[in-house]
Design an enzyme around this catalytic site. Structure first.
Site, PDB file in Angstrom:
ATOM      1  CD  GLU A 140     -50.868 -47.850  60.688  1.00  0.00           C
ATOM      2  OE1 GLU A 140     -50.866 -47.107  59.682  1.00  0.00           O
ATOM      3  OE2 GLU A 140     -50.623 -47.441  61.822  1.00  0.00           O
TER       4      GLU A 140
ATOM      5  NE  ARG B 165     -54.137 -45.529  64.343  1.00  0.00           N
ATOM      6  CZ  ARG B 165     -53.431 -44.629  63.705  1.00  0.00           C
ATOM      7  NH1 ARG B 165     -53.965 -43.932  62.737  1.00  0.00           N
ATOM      8  NH2 ARG B 165     -52.177 -44.439  64.021  1.00  0.00           N
TER       9      ARG B 165
END
Ligand code: AMP
Length: 394
Positions: free
Chosen positions: A382, A89
């Site tokens: 996510e 990420r």
């Protein structure tokens, strides 16, 4: 394919090992207090262990995570060969990255040029990438950016009313964040509401400790509430969201503090925490409000009112809305906050189903059949979105 999803902060490293075919999480956890005293939380097969462990840097943290994943007793894979790729990420991709990429040395250099825009986050993300690359040099590493989904915004949405050279010289503009979540949730919302994603007008409200709203038209973000940094927009756990910029100099003079100290106040001591004086967690604030705390009640009103205003603005920006999603911590779990938001949407014909609103943490249609705009809870994920992106690219 087993994909390891890694999310590095300056002193933390969160991870999840996801089977990309079944989308099942095999193990997850996080390393905390890296560079301090060190702690590892590891979860697999319904079991959670917490170990104090010396974690002098991210390289040691990732090697301990890999040891745990391959541990003979609590591990979930036999060897590191069973990890096929790592998805990282990344907070800020500036204007350079409008989609996820396979990482190489040139890409790292390009990410580094965005460090100015996210000085707390990007260097930590890169530290994590380097540590993982050293530990697992033979597999592909993929960068998934929080900002990428919003790169489709038109100039009228991303330009600030500032001297134009601040944009050309320094890249001062709206970038938006939570893009992985907005993309994941908007796709799922279209499916749930029976809409064609490529031909839809959706409003996604990500209401967690960080919070943002996105207007998604025909599968593309056309506006979002966070700005050059994640400080703009909604009132969040500890972040102020929108304020009059002149307040900064005014308070700096009154309190005799520097701009950096004021920025820290806006990021860490404002929002729901600052307004309520109770906590940054809405659960505590709701409890305090129920016990008669007026500041807590005001904080909750401010939170909902700001969300309602943004939904109104994006309804106009989109030229209507086919569906609205509520997601993240408060959006998925708080009946109280959802009710305050939906009560404020009657002008666009939203009607709440009180029974449905008792549910939490699952996909639920919150509005009545006669509601002009359907409103859904769509739980975000996510890590799964990063795993999907990584699998797609490798
Ligand atoms: P997230 O950042 O998505 O993990 O969201 C965490 C935040 O969601 C917490 O700090 C709370 O403010 C909020 N939250 C989570 N569960 C609830 C709940 N049941 N009621 C109210 N707020 C909640």
């Amino acid at each position: 394919m087993n994909i390891l999803v890694v999310n590095c902060g300056s002193s933390s490293l969160k991870f999840q090992l996801v089977d990309s075919e079944t989308e099942q999480v095999k193990a997850s956890g996080n390393c905390e207090r890296i560079g301090l005293d060190g702690k590892i939380v590891y979860k697999s097969g319904g079991k959670k262990t917490e170990t104090k462990s010396s974690l002098p840097d991210h390289a040691v943290a990732i090697s301990k995570v890999l040891d745990m994943l391959t541990d003979a007793k609590d591990g979930v894979i036999n060897s590191l060969d069973e990890i096929h790729a790592i998805g990282h990420r990344l907070v800020h991709g500036g204007e350079k990255f409008s989609s996820s990429v396979v990482i190489d040395e040139d890409i790292i250099k390009e990410i580094e040029t965005c460090n100015d825009l996210a000085p707390l986050h990007n260097p930590a993300n890169i530290l994590g990438i380097r540590a993982c690359q050293r530990a697992m040099p033979r597999i592909k590493h993929v960068a998934v950016f929080d900002t990428a989904f919003h790169q489709t915004m038109p100039a009228k949405a991303y330009l600030y009313g500032l001297p134009k050279e601040y944009y050309s010289k320094y890249g001062v503009r709206r970038y938006g964040f939570h893009g992985t979540s907005h993309s994941f949730v908007s796709k799922r919302l279209a499916e749930l509401a029976g809409l064609d994603y490529e031909n839809s007008k959706l409003i996604i409200c990500h209401i967690g400790s960080g919070a943002s709203i996105a207007a998604v038209k025909n599968g593309k973000s056309i506006d979002t509430s966070m700005g050059m940094t994640p400080l703009e927009g909604l009132v969040m756990g500890t972040r102020s969201g929108d304020i009059d910029p002149a307040i900064i100099e005014f308070i700096c003079q009154k309190e005799n503090i520097s701009v950096s100290e004021m920025t820290m106040v806006l990021n860490k001591k404002s929002g729901m925490f600052g307004l309520s004086g109770v906590s940054n967690d809405c659960r505590d604030i709701i409890e305090a409000s129920e016990n008669g705390n007026k500041d807590a009640a005001n904080a909750l009103d401010v939170l909902a009112y700001r969300i309602i205003k943004y939904i109104g603005a994006y309804y106009m920006a989109l030229g209507g809305a086919d569906a609205i999603a509520l997601t993240a911590g408060a959006g998925e779990n708080s009946s109280e906050i959802r009710k305050s938001i939906m009560d404020g949407l009657s002008a666009i014909g939203v009607e709440m189903d009180e029974e449905a609103n008792k549910k939490r943490g699952e996909e639920v249609l919150l509005s009545t059949p006669s509601s002009k705009v359907p409103v859904w809870i769509v739980p975000t994920n996510e890590e799964l979105a990063i795993a999907r992106e990584t699998a797609r690219l490798v």
